[in-house]
Each structure stands twice: as structure tokens, then as C-alpha cells.
Design a protein around this motif. Structure first.
Motif, PDB file in Angstrom:
ATOM      1  N   LEU A   1      13.027   3.006   6.214  1.00 50.65           N
ATOM      2  CA  LEU A   1      11.881   2.374   6.853  1.00 50.65           C
ATOM      3  C   LEU A   1      10.847   3.419   7.245  1.00 50.65           C
ATOM      4  O   LEU A   1      11.149   4.607   7.328  1.00 50.65           O
ATOM      5  N   ARG A   2       9.620   2.944   7.521  1.00 53.76           N
ATOM      6  CA  ARG A   2       8.553   3.823   7.984  1.00 53.76           C
ATOM      7  C   ARG A   2       7.960   3.266   9.270  1.00 53.76           C
ATOM      8  O   ARG A   2       7.558   2.107   9.322  1.00 53.76           O
TER       9      ARG A   2
ATOM     10  N   PRO B   1       0.818  -1.220   0.000  1.00 51.37           N
ATOM     11  CA  PRO B   1       0.000   0.000   0.000  1.00 51.37           C
ATOM     12  C   PRO B   1       0.845   1.259   0.000  1.00 51.37           C
ATOM     13  O   PRO B   1       1.913   1.309   0.611  1.00 51.37           O
ATOM     14  N   MET B   2       0.379   2.278  -0.668  1.00 52.96           N
ATOM     15  CA  MET B   2       1.156   3.514  -0.795  1.00 52.96           C
ATOM     16  C   MET B   2       1.450   4.156   0.560  1.00 52.96           C
ATOM     17  O   MET B   2       2.518   4.723   0.771  1.00 52.96           O
ATOM     18  N   ALA B   3       0.499   4.062   1.492  1.00 48.32           N
ATOM     19  CA  ALA B   3       0.685   4.703   2.785  1.00 48.32           C
ATOM     20  C   ALA B   3       1.691   3.972   3.666  1.00 48.32           C
ATOM     21  O   ALA B   3       2.064   4.466   4.722  1.00 48.32           O
ATOM     22  N   ALA B   4       2.134   2.787   3.242  1.00 46.23           N
ATOM     23  CA  ALA B   4       3.065   2.002   4.049  1.00 46.23           C
ATOM     24  C   ALA B   4       4.522   2.257   3.671  1.00 46.23           C
ATOM     25  O   ALA B   4       5.424   1.765   4.347  1.00 46.23           O
ATOM     26  N   TRP B   5       4.772   2.994   2.589  1.00 50.82           N
ATOM     27  CA  TRP B   5       6.151   3.260   2.175  1.00 50.82           C
ATOM     28  C   TRP B   5       6.750   4.429   2.954  1.00 50.82           C
ATOM     29  O   TRP B   5       6.021   5.332   3.372  1.00 50.82           O
TER      30      TRP B   5
ATOM     31  N   SER C   1       5.898   5.728  -3.641  1.00 52.26           N
ATOM     32  CA  SER C   1       6.517   4.407  -3.628  1.00 52.26           C
ATOM     33  C   SER C   1       7.932   4.471  -4.210  1.00 52.26           C
ATOM     34  O   SER C   1       8.378   5.530  -4.677  1.00 52.26           O
ATOM     35  N   PRO C   2       8.664   3.348  -4.233  1.00 50.43           N
ATOM     36  CA  PRO C   2       9.998   3.332  -4.858  1.00 50.43           C
ATOM     37  C   PRO C   2       9.985   3.673  -6.342  1.00 50.43           C
ATOM     38  O   PRO C   2      11.051   3.857  -6.937  1.00 50.43           O
ATOM     39  N   GLN C   3       8.803   3.783  -6.929  1.00 50.86           N
ATOM     40  CA  GLN C   3       8.727   4.170  -8.337  1.00 50.86           C
ATOM     41  C   GLN C   3       9.370   5.532  -8.587  1.00 50.86           C
ATOM     42  O   GLN C   3       9.864   5.796  -9.688  1.00 50.86           O
TER      43      GLN C   3
END
Length: 470
Positions: free
Chosen positions: A160-161, A29-33, A62-64
Motif C-alpha cells: 500500500l501507499r 495514476p502513477m503517483a498513487a502506486w 506501476s505493477p507493470q
């Protein structure tokens, strides 16, 4: 104790050198990055990076963002692309611009854990007899079962997050956001944590610490509002039933009833893992029929329910498919190392997986086929290694009418001789030592139709019973 809080993300990532190996925490999920750190690293501009992550995600959080700036030379992970959204990383992998080392999810987190524990490598049954068993990997037999040797996987840095971090570097991860992150923190030379909330040392209760500060070098406050990220995530939500409409199934039962039949099969089981896509529908029916089975997810939860209505949803809770969930009474949270210990260690009673093909002997192919882009191997190989019952849930034929149940799989295998039951829109089929046996038939379907749609011999009784949904 000297504070580990750094004023800016740019300052924190300035030590990342060109060519570095960088682990990125998060599951999908985007909010987890660690979006603040990723944006800062993209602006830092160090190129030739090796990114180590479960997935590369999608979107601007994201890493994108690293791939979009051409900073990635190699990706080591389980998902090289997104299921339905084109991404820069996947396009670069397919073009040969980014090297891709595909690793089963459980093997990936265990390689990372081994590096952090000072262990050179380990033997695992995961991936035996598949493309993962490359010629350069040593194979040894333990207790009559072949195992592959996998090397530890360290990194130069980890981003990390956390939900809360204190000035000493201790971290708390809410819900299912722990996943790969504690293992990554132990395996990287420099660990930078982005926290939604930063508190003074002593304000985080020791009982709440999921990652001790000894593993953390720097703490940065998140700069991108999480609510903004969650709103965009929900706007791109997926429903497994939408895929069924594209399948144009013209015979037998719809995907929803296929899932109900599986739910009835496993209702009395204790611990069950549901794969992505159609298998997630099984969870809905387990809830509806009041089944006691506790659902397990690779990102770190046991005992949850899927959510149809996300109003009031806590975005720290999501399953391995990135779908919104809520914990049930008696639920437990943990990291992905523990999640895969449950799976690979034989603690699950059943695993329900989608499939592209299943062979007469129960071989399963469900992670790669022509036209789907970069490989998305996920955690299925590790789930199969545990020895629990494996149920394959799939349409009986492709959209152009070709059989999915075949003599020999033509697609890359996920596992050999692992499937015990096949549930399709036409039938429920048992996989035995003597081959396939029709156990139940879908309403309105004839035995001849099942035989015609199956690409290998199948034993059909004179009067097969109908599928049981009650």
C-alpha cells in the motif's frame, strides 16, 4: 509499542514467497502506486504471483514492473490494460501467459472487504445477465431481483501507499488516494505500507487516521520522489476531446455539444457519476452553467470539479478517469467501499456512461469490443445496479458507418434494460417500454438521417424539436 518502521523496502518484501497472492493499492495514476515497494518486489524476484488490484496501470512506477520481469501468473482486477498505452501485462494476458479474472470494480472491493471482515461471501445484483454470471456462480432472488453470490477475496500480502504513517502503523491517505487501500489492509496476511512521510507514534492525530495500525505489519519510507512521478504523469495527460477528433464525425454535433446537452438534462440533479471518456466533458459544462449537481467518483470523492490548468494542482486529487480534480466546498472524501455503497445502494440520481452499443430495450455494452485488448470492465456494472437514471453518451454510428443503436447488442453486455436516455451526435432518444422514441434532433440533421443511422425501429414524430442547449 514496538516500532513497525523497517529500514528498507527490500527487507520488508523479503517475506513474499513465490506463488503468493499480492494486493496492490492504488487506483490508476502513477503517483498513487506503492512504487518503492513494487520496485523492491521486482528485484526480490519471487515469481508465479497472483496480483490483485483495481488496475495494472502503466509505466515504471506501476505493477507493470512485475510483469516486465515475468513474475506474474495471474491477475484479478477490473482493468487488464491501459486505454491507449501498450503494457507488458496486457500483452501477456492476450498471449495466454497471465491468467485474467475480470471482476467489476465494486464487486472487487466488496470481495476484498468481505475477506477482511471474516465474511465468506455475499449476494450482489451487479453483473446479473452478463458474462460475470458464470455457470459456477449461485443465483438467488431477493425481493424479486436476481443476485449473484461472490466469494470473499483474501491475499497473502498487500503493498500500500500512504501519505503519512507513524511508527505504530497508523496511516493517513490524502485526497482520493484512499480508494481500495483500507479494505486491502484488512484482507491480507501481511501488510506493508510505503509512506511519503514517516513520523513517530503520537505525531499523527487520531482524527487523521484512515487506517489503524492493527492492520499494518511494516512501514517503509518512500524512496522515489513523488514529484518525479507526477511530472511523468502530467506529460502523458489525456483530453477526451482528442478522441473526438479521431472519430471523424461528419454529421450532427460534435462531442462537446453532446456533453452540453447532457449537462442541461442533469443540471438540477443532486448527485451524479460521470463515466470515463466523453462523459467527463459533461463535468466541464456543469461548471460553466453553474449547475448544483455534485459529482461522484468511485475512488472516493463527492463534490469536485475537473481542472483544465494543473498549475498548483494537488496530485492527491484525481477522479476515476485519473484526471486532475479539485474538491468543491461541501466535498467529502472516503474509500471505494463507501463510494460503491453510494452507487449500488441507490444514492445516485444519475449515471452518464459512454457506450459501444445500446439496444432498443436499453441494454448497454461499453466495456469490451474487438481490438481493444484485455477487458476493462471498470465500475459501470456496479453503477448500473443502483437504479438511478442512466444516460448513454455516444456517437450514433461507428467510424465506418455501422449503427451503434441496435436491435440486440452484439458485444458483451454491461447491463440489461438499464439505459433511459441516449444522446448522440444526431439525436436525443428516449428508451420506453414500447421501444425507442426520437425526443430531439440535432441541428442540420433530418429525421430520415436518424432513421437510416439507427439499426432498429425508432418512433419519429412529425416535427421533432431541435436539441436544446440553453
Amino acid at each position: 509499542m514496538k516500532s513497525k518502521v523497517v529500514e528498507s523496502a527490500r527487507e520488508a518484501v523479503a517475506t513474499v514467497q513465490p506463488g503468493a497472492a499480492v494486493m496492490v493499492g492504488g487506483f490508476a495514476p502513477m503517483a498513487a502506486w506503492p512504487s518503492t515497494l513494487l520496485r523492491a518486489l521486482a528485484e526480490h524476484g519471487a515469481g508465479g504471483l497472483t496480483i490483485i488490484a483495481n488496475a495494472v496501470g502503466y509505466g515504471p512506477y506501476s505493477p507493470q514492473v512485475l510483469a516486465e520481469r515475468g513474475l506474474v501468473a495471474r491477475f484479478i482486477g477490473s482493468f487488464g490494460g491501459h486505454t491507449s498505452i501498450p503494457t507488458a501485462m496486457e500483452q501477456q494476458i492476450l498471449a495466454g501467459e497471465v491468467a485474467y479474472e475480470i471482476v467489476p470494480q465494486g464487486t472487487l472491493v466488496e470481495r476484498i472487504r468481505a475477506a477482511g471482515a471474516g465474511i465468506a461471501g455475499f449476494y450482489t445484483p451487479t453483473g446479473v445477465g452478463t458474462v460475470i454470471q458464470s455457470p459456477d456462480k449461485e443465483v438467488r432472488e431477493f425481493d424479486g431481483r436476481p443476485h449473484l453470490f461472490e466469494r470473499a477475496l483474501p491475499a497473502d500480502a498487500a503493498l500500500l501507499r500512504a501519505d503519512v504513517a507513524d511508527a505504530a502503523g497508523n496511516c493517513r491517505f490524502d485526497g482520493t488516494t484512499r480508494n481500495f487501500q483500507p479494505a486491502m489492509a484488512s484482507a491480507a496476511a501481511t501488510v506493508i505500507v510505503q509512506a511519503e512521510r514517516v513520523v513517530a507514534a503520537g505525531e499523527l492525530d487520531p482524527e487523521e487516521v484512515h487506517l489503524p495500525g492493527i492492520f499494518v505489519d511494516a512501514v517503509v519510507r518512500a524512496e522515489i520522489p513523488r514529484a518525479e512521478i507526477v511530472a511523468e504523469e502530467l506529460a502523458r495527460g489525456r483530453d477526451p476531446l482528442k478522441d473526438a477528433a479521431r472519430g471523424a464525425v461528419v454529421r450532427g454535433i460534435p462531442r462537446d455539444l453532446m456533453a452540453l446537452r447532457v449537462a442541461r438534462m442533469i443540471a438540477d440533479y443532486r448527485y451524479v457519476n460521470l463515466g470515463v471518456g466523453a462523459p467527463t466533458l459533461v463535468g466541464r459544462h456543469l461548471q460553466e452553467i453553474g449547475a448544483q449537481a455534485a459529482l461522484h467518483a468511485q475512488n472516493g470523492i463527492l463534490g469536485f470539479r475537473g481542472l483544465e490548468d494543473v498549475e498548483g494542482w494537488n496530485p492527491s486529487y484525481f477522479d476515476a478517469s485519473s484526471l486532475p480534480i479539485a474538491p468543491l466546498p461541501g466535498a467529502a472524501l472516503f474509500d471505494s467501499v463507501t463510494a460503491f455503497a453510494m452507487a449500488r445502494g441507490g444514492h445516485l440520481d444519475a449515471v452518464v456512461l459512454g457506450a459501444y452499443e445500446v439496444s432498443r430495450r436499453g441494454d448497454l455494452a461499453n466495456w469490451s469490443r474487438p481490438g481493444v485488448g484485455a477487458g476493462r470492465i471498470g465500475g459501470a456494472m456496479d453503477l448500473l445496479a443502483g437504479g438511478g437514471e442512466v444516460i448513454a453518451l455516444l456517437e450514433h454510428t461507428t467510424r465506418d458507418g455501422r449503427p451503434r443503436i441496435v436491435e440486440e447488442c452484439s458485444l458483451p453486455l454491461t447491463g440489461r434494460r438499464c439505459v433511459s436516455t441516449i444522446v448522440t451526435n444526431l439525436a436525443l432518444i428516449g428508451v420506453t417500454a414500447d421501444g425507442l422514441v426520437l425526443r430531439e434532433i440535432a441541428p442540420g440533421v433530418s429525421p430520415d438521417e436518424v432513421k437510416e443511422a439507427t439499426g432498429c425501429p425508432i418512433a419519429i414524430p412529425d416535427d421533432p424539436p431541435p436539441m436544446a442547449f440553453d
